[in-house]
Design an enzyme around this catalytic site. Structure first.
Site, PDB file in Angstrom:
ATOM      1  N   TYR A   1      13.730  -6.622  12.383  1.00 48.66           N
ATOM      2  CA  TYR A   1      14.488  -5.790  11.463  1.00 48.66           C
ATOM      3  C   TYR A   1      14.885  -4.400  11.966  1.00 48.66           C
ATOM      4  O   TYR A   1      16.022  -3.988  11.808  1.00 48.66           O
ATOM      5  CB  TYR A   1      13.699  -5.618  10.160  1.00 48.66           C
ATOM      6  CG  TYR A   1      13.420  -6.898   9.414  1.00 48.66           C
ATOM      7  CD1 TYR A   1      14.457  -7.746   9.029  1.00 48.66           C
ATOM      8  CD2 TYR A   1      12.120  -7.262   9.075  1.00 48.66           C
ATOM      9  CE1 TYR A   1      14.212  -8.920   8.337  1.00 48.66           C
ATOM     10  CE2 TYR A   1      11.864  -8.435   8.368  1.00 48.66           C
ATOM     11  CZ  TYR A   1      12.909  -9.261   8.011  1.00 48.66           C
ATOM     12  OH  TYR A   1      12.660 -10.417   7.319  1.00 48.66           O
TER      13      TYR A   1
ATOM     14  N   SER B   1      21.478 -21.970   1.126  1.00 48.12           N
ATOM     15  CA  SER B   1      20.330 -22.836   0.884  1.00 48.12           C
ATOM     16  C   SER B   1      20.428 -24.053   1.793  1.00 48.12           C
ATOM     17  O   SER B   1      21.514 -24.618   1.981  1.00 48.12           O
ATOM     18  CB  SER B   1      20.293 -23.283  -0.584  1.00 48.12           C
ATOM     19  OG  SER B   1      19.358 -24.333  -0.774  1.00 48.12           O
TER      20      SER B   1
ATOM     21  N   ARG C   1      -2.284   4.783  12.713  1.00 42.44           N
ATOM     22  CA  ARG C   1      -1.494   4.095  13.743  1.00 42.44           C
ATOM     23  C   ARG C   1      -0.609   3.021  13.121  1.00 42.44           C
ATOM     24  O   ARG C   1       0.406   2.639  13.700  1.00 42.44           O
ATOM     25  CB  ARG C   1      -2.416   3.433  14.774  1.00 42.44           C
ATOM     26  CG  ARG C   1      -3.147   4.386  15.699  1.00 42.44           C
ATOM     27  CD  ARG C   1      -4.107   3.599  16.587  1.00 42.44           C
ATOM     28  NE  ARG C   1      -5.024   4.461  17.298  1.00 42.44           N
ATOM     29  CZ  ARG C   1      -4.852   4.885  18.555  1.00 42.44           C
ATOM     30  NH1 ARG C   1      -3.778   4.502  19.219  1.00 42.44           N
ATOM     31  NH2 ARG C   1      -5.738   5.671  19.135  1.00 42.44           N
TER      32      ARG C   1
ATOM     33  N   HIS D   1      16.971  -3.849 -22.220  1.00 43.21           N
ATOM     34  CA  HIS D   1      16.024  -4.967 -22.360  1.00 43.21           C
ATOM     35  C   HIS D   1      16.609  -6.262 -21.767  1.00 43.21           C
ATOM     36  O   HIS D   1      16.189  -7.353 -22.113  1.00 43.21           O
ATOM     37  CB  HIS D   1      15.629  -5.199 -23.825  1.00 43.21           C
ATOM     38  CG  HIS D   1      15.259  -3.945 -24.541  1.00 43.21           C
ATOM     39  ND1 HIS D   1      13.989  -3.412 -24.514  1.00 43.21           N
ATOM     40  CD2 HIS D   1      16.006  -3.095 -25.288  1.00 43.21           C
ATOM     41  CE1 HIS D   1      13.961  -2.297 -25.217  1.00 43.21           C
ATOM     42  NE2 HIS D   1      15.178  -2.079 -25.694  1.00 43.21           N
TER      43      HIS D   1
ATOM     44  N   ARG E   1     -12.921   4.283  27.052  1.00 40.85           N
ATOM     45  CA  ARG E   1     -12.891   4.113  25.591  1.00 40.85           C
ATOM     46  C   ARG E   1     -12.342   5.367  24.902  1.00 40.85           C
ATOM     47  O   ARG E   1     -12.801   5.760  23.828  1.00 40.85           O
ATOM     48  CB  ARG E   1     -14.287   3.779  25.033  1.00 40.85           C
ATOM     49  CG  ARG E   1     -15.010   2.654  25.739  1.00 40.85           C
ATOM     50  CD  ARG E   1     -14.251   1.356  25.690  1.00 40.85           C
ATOM     51  NE  ARG E   1     -14.104   0.856  24.329  1.00 40.85           N
ATOM     52  CZ  ARG E   1     -13.366  -0.209  24.001  1.00 40.85           C
ATOM     53  NH1 ARG E   1     -12.686  -0.855  24.938  1.00 40.85           N
ATOM     54  NH2 ARG E   1     -13.292  -0.605  22.741  1.00 40.85           N
TER      55      ARG E   1
END
Length: 468
Positions: free
Chosen positions: A18, A285, A334, A156, A82
């Site tokens: 994307y 579809s 991150r 509504h 590390r």
């Protein structure tokens, strides 16, 4: 790594499917670690300018290797140590042996980590703001084009008083304009963490400069080199994590806006009044070839929910930071910071595509109006009869009975609304038969909607938010 290897491990669709190239790069390792190196260069330059024994040759060596990062070496160093910052200090030092002693001098890990995050947040907003400006511009064109086209309003999700297609778009525009204001404000409110030391006291720099107040000038100089006008006055080891809340809450608010807009478009697509663009060879579809699904709007809604949900991360992170800092923010940030900007980037690009190609079907809209308008016009009919000499209560009762009969045809028989035909057939209404067309003109039911469209918002300035 062979190209096929990327398909045997998880890839975030935010990047692989994307996001734009510019936003994906903004949160890339290359952008991150070259920014670390630039920050080390800024620090060395400022320390040299303020009197530390750093040579021009050392600065030049750092600058000449600012971009050529050996990522394999850095990964191996991190595996051993590390510690990601020290891994990159060692990697930078390997190609800058002369400057090695002065890399990261007096600094803490958050000098590069937090300052880089702030740069990425700033640059992320700079990517989003022009995209939001373009969406507003395209939607404003749409609103102006259809400012006078009457359409059923819905409350509504039931038919209500008429509005116009353009006025409805201005409801969307007003929310987007608020998002433009919020994102610009969040961007402008960002400051630099600056050069603050391990717990924000600048103690290490006080020692470097032997107790002089020049450390304050160091903070100012590095802040300006990084392109910020101001630094936060106080920090712990990190800048306050409420800054992340401010940034991501505005992105989440944008997500809510986009979700509402695209939900409206999906509802209108179901009514066949408005559709998003549909490509010539696009398939709606796999099973039903006739379908034209609103897949872009659906994608925006899906990703907008993710954007809104991401806000919980900085809220919780800020709340659980202990004293001057704990490291349980790191792994979360991150993920949450890049994903919020990547997601906002995607939905704005997709929404621009939608707003540039929205298709309106006036004949369908007109049919829906004709179906409901006779009921809505009953008050106008009563007023016309009273003006013609009729009794308000008698007329009300006549209309009530005829309306119930017409409603039964619609609801029980599945027929069309025939209230107007019943009114025309009843001799009681003979005095106003010549006025019925005027009384049922849809444009008499839209109030000031076209004028509200004209004055409802200010377009973004193309000179501020890049070319539209």
């Amino acid at each position: 790594m062979e190209a096929a290897d990327e398909f045997v491990k998880y890839r975030s669709p935010l990047v692989s499917r994307y996001a734009s190239k510019e936003m994906a790069y903004n949160f890339s390792d290359r952008k991150k670690f070259t920014t670390w190196r630039k920050l080390w260069i800024y620090l060395a330059k400022a320390e040299k300018a303020l009197g530390l024994p750093i040579t021009d040759a050392q600065i030049l060596e750092l600058e000449s290797h600012a971009e050529d990062i050996d990522f394999a070496m850095a990964a191996e160093e991190e595996r051993k140590l590390r510690h990601d910052v020290m891994a990159h200090v060692h990697t930078f030092a390997h190609c800058c042996p002369t400057a090695a002693p002065i890399i990261h001098l007096g600094a803490t890990s958050c000098y590069v980590g937090d300052n880089t995050d702030l740069i990425m947040l700033r640059d992320g907003f700079d990517i989003l703001l022009p995209k939001l400006a373009r969406v507003i511009d395209r939607l404003a064109n749409f609103a102006e084009k259809y400012a006078d086209l009457p359409t059923l309003g819905f409350t509504h999700y039931q038919p209500a008083q008429l509005t116009t297609v353009g006025k409805r778009a201005c409801l969307w525009l007003q929310d987007l304009a608020m998002d433009m204001r919020n994102l610009q404000r969040a961007r402008d409110d960002l400051r630099f963490r600056g050069v603050k030391g391990t717990t924000g006291t600048q103690a290490s720099f006080l020692q470097l400069f032997q107790g002089t107040m020049i450390r304050c000038e160091l903070d100012r100089m590095v802040t300006e080199m990084a392109g910020f006008k101001k630094a936060y006055l106080v920090t712990g080891q990190t800048y306050s994590r409420k800054v992340d809340i401010d940034s991501l809450s505005n992105l989440a608010s944008l997500g809510a806006t986009v979700h509402k807009i695209c939900t409206d478009i999906r509802l209108l697509a179901n009514l066949k009044e408005i559709e998003e663009p549909f490509e010539k060879e696009q398939i709606g579809s796999s099973a039903m070839p006739y379908k034209r699904n609103p897949m872009r709007a659906e994608r925006c809604c899906s990703l907008a929910r993710h954007l809104v949900a991401l806000l919980s991360d900085p809220l919780q992170t800020a709340s659980v930071q202990w004293l001057e800092r704990t490291l349980d923010d790191s792994a979360n940030r991150r993920i949450s910071l890049p994903e919020s900007f990547l997601t906002a980037d995607i939905i704005l690009s997709t929404l621009q595509n939608i707003t540039e190609g929205l298709v309106v079907y006036p004949k369908v809209i007109e049919r829906h109006i004709r179906h409901e308008l006779p009921f809505m016009a009953t008050e106008n009919i009563i007023m016309a009869m009273v003006k013609a000499g009729g009794n308000r209560q008698d007329c009300h009762e006549k209309i009530r009975v005829l309306s119930q009969q017409a409603a039964a045809v619609v609801k029980q028989e599945g027929g069309d609304n025939d209230l107007l035909a019943r009114v025309q057939a009843d001799p009681y209404f003979t005095p106003i038969l010549g006025q019925l067309d005027a009384l049922l003109d849809p444009k008499t039911f839209i109030g000031r909607a076209p004028q509200q469209e004209v004055f409802s918002f200010d377009r973004p300035n193309p000179n501020v938010h890049t070319k539209l």
